[in-house]
Design a protein around this motif. Structure first.
Motif, PDB file in Angstrom:
ATOM      1  N   UNK A  57       0.788  -1.276   0.144  1.00 27.38           N
ATOM      2  CA  UNK A  57      -0.041   0.016  -0.009  1.00 27.38           C
ATOM      3  C   UNK A  57       0.789   1.316  -0.071  1.00 27.38           C
ATOM      4  N   UNK A  58       0.274   2.450  -0.548  1.00 27.17           N
ATOM      5  CA  UNK A  58       0.848   3.772  -0.427  1.00 27.17           C
ATOM      6  C   UNK A  58      -0.096   4.693   0.172  1.00 27.17           C
ATOM      7  N   UNK A  59       0.457   5.304   1.392  1.00 26.88           N
ATOM      8  CA  UNK A  59      -0.437   5.923   2.131  1.00 26.88           C
ATOM      9  C   UNK A  59      -0.439   7.450   1.781  1.00 26.88           C
ATOM     10  N   UNK A  60      -1.421   8.389   2.333  1.00 27.47           N
ATOM     11  CA  UNK A  60      -0.952   9.645   1.794  1.00 27.47           C
ATOM     12  C   UNK A  60      -1.802  10.437   3.147  1.00 27.47           C
ATOM     13  N   UNK A  61      -1.190  10.957   3.998  1.00 26.56           N
ATOM     14  CA  UNK A  61      -1.630  11.647   5.216  1.00 26.56           C
ATOM     15  C   UNK A  61      -1.333  13.065   5.080  1.00 26.56           C
ATOM     16  N   UNK A  62      -2.398  13.917   5.058  1.00 19.95           N
ATOM     17  CA  UNK A  62      -2.497  15.434   5.408  1.00 19.95           C
ATOM     18  C   UNK A  62      -3.070  16.079   6.325  1.00 19.95           C
ATOM     19  N   UNK A  63      -2.515  16.826   7.165  1.00 22.08           N
ATOM     20  CA  UNK A  63      -3.208  17.566   8.345  1.00 22.08           C
ATOM     21  C   UNK A  63      -2.630  18.843   8.168  1.00 22.08           C
TER      22      UNK A  63
END
Length: 324
Positions: A57-63
């Motif tokens: 998997x490839x995650x993308x976290x944006x806060x």
């Protein structure tokens, strides 16, 4: 000469104590961040993926932070210029091997982070760089008719750049151990209505080349959702699965941060907490064995920390080793 020295002494000593006082005031309200990424888990957080599969998997976290809240939960800084990003590549394997009736699994994530938030400091500015590594050597999953259960141990390795006091750190500079346990409850025989909760307890070590220690952190994540199956043209077998619903998270600092200062001693920062409520949509195409998921959580009731919005995007491919 003696008079001049005394005047300098009278000037320096109050300045030193003023500096130390300001440091104590700052650190007593500062909060140090742990490694647990809120929003990484949502619907069916207490369920392990099927056995004998490898998920890549490839995650993308944006806060993005909309405010900084003080110890009373009031807005102390409006619209802080803080936006954190994490991405990378990970893998999770669930075996057929059983321990206490549960399937054994393990996972790893190699990640990169930009503008790494280390606490309540507004000065977090680093380009996308190698950050701390996530390793989960133990994951146990049980599957029952109306409930799933999961237990895991994971650690965060301080592989990212860290220098005490620097604004461009990509890592947190400390070893982090975490234990987690959770469940997914199903309200019907087809397991299409479900509620989940996963509790994770993080124990942090001292930061590199310092005696600074982040307090223990409790995180709770889950959601209430519905699973939809879309059948093929003959309406005999499903061709895709859609999972959607409401998700939440809660995080509490359970023990005080400890920040040693010269002369004054150890300063313990006040404990912080935050809540969040949002939505999640996951789509899995069975023929391609590929999934895409999106989560959005709006934070509420933050105390002694940033409050904002979390966005989490995940793309994954599942390799199944089951015999047809």
């Amino acid at each position: 000469m003696k008079t001049k020295f005394n005047k300098q002494r009278q000037t320096i000593i109050p300045s030193v104590y003023t500096f130390l006082f300001l440091m104590v005031c700052f650190y007593s309200h500062a909060q140090l961040k742990g490694g647990h990424i809120l929003g990484a888990m949502g619907l069916q957080s207490g369920t392990q993926t099927p056995e004998n599969t490898l998920s890549v998997y490839v995650p993308g976290y944006f806060y993005t932070a909309s405010s900084l809240r003080n110890a009373d939960g009031d807005n102390s800084v409006a619209n802080p210029d803080i936006d954190m990003t994490i991405t990378g590549a990970g893998a999770s394997y669930i075996s057929k091997f059983k321990i206490l009736g549960a399937n054994y699994g393990a996972s790893i994530l190699v990640a990169f982070a930009a503008n790494t938030i280390q606490g309540n400091n507004l000065n977090a500015k680093n380009d996308l760089a190698f950050t701390d590594m996530y390793v989960q050597p133990v994951q146990l999953g049980w599957h029952n008719k109306r409930a799933d259960f999961i237990f895991s141990y994971q650690l965060y390795l301080p592989t990212g750049k860290f220098t005490a006091g620097a604004s461009d750190n990509s890592g947190l500079g400390m070893f982090m151990n975490e234990f987690a346990a959770g469940t997914t409850l199903y309200f019907n025989d087809k397991k299409t209505f479900h509620f989940s909760a996963l509790a994770s307890y993080e124990i942090n070590g001292e930061k590199k080349d310092t005696n600074i220690k982040t307090g223990d952190i409790l995180s709770i994540e889950g959601g209430l959702g519905k699973t939809f199956y879309f059948l093929n043209a003959e309406k005999t077998v499903p061709k895709s699965i859609l999972n959607a619903g409401l998700i939440y998270y809660l995080q509490y600092k359970m023990t005080n941060d400890k920040i040693p200062l010269p002369v004054i001693g150890v300063v313990e920062g006040k404990k912080d907490h935050v809540g969040g409520l949002g939505a999640e949509v996951n789509y899995f195409h069975i023929g391609c064995s590929t999934s895409a998921g999106f989560r959005w959580i709006a934070e509420v009731n933050a105390v002694n920390r940033f409050q904002g919005n979390t966005f989490f995007l995940t793309l994954a491919h599942v390799f199944s080793f089951k015999k047809e």
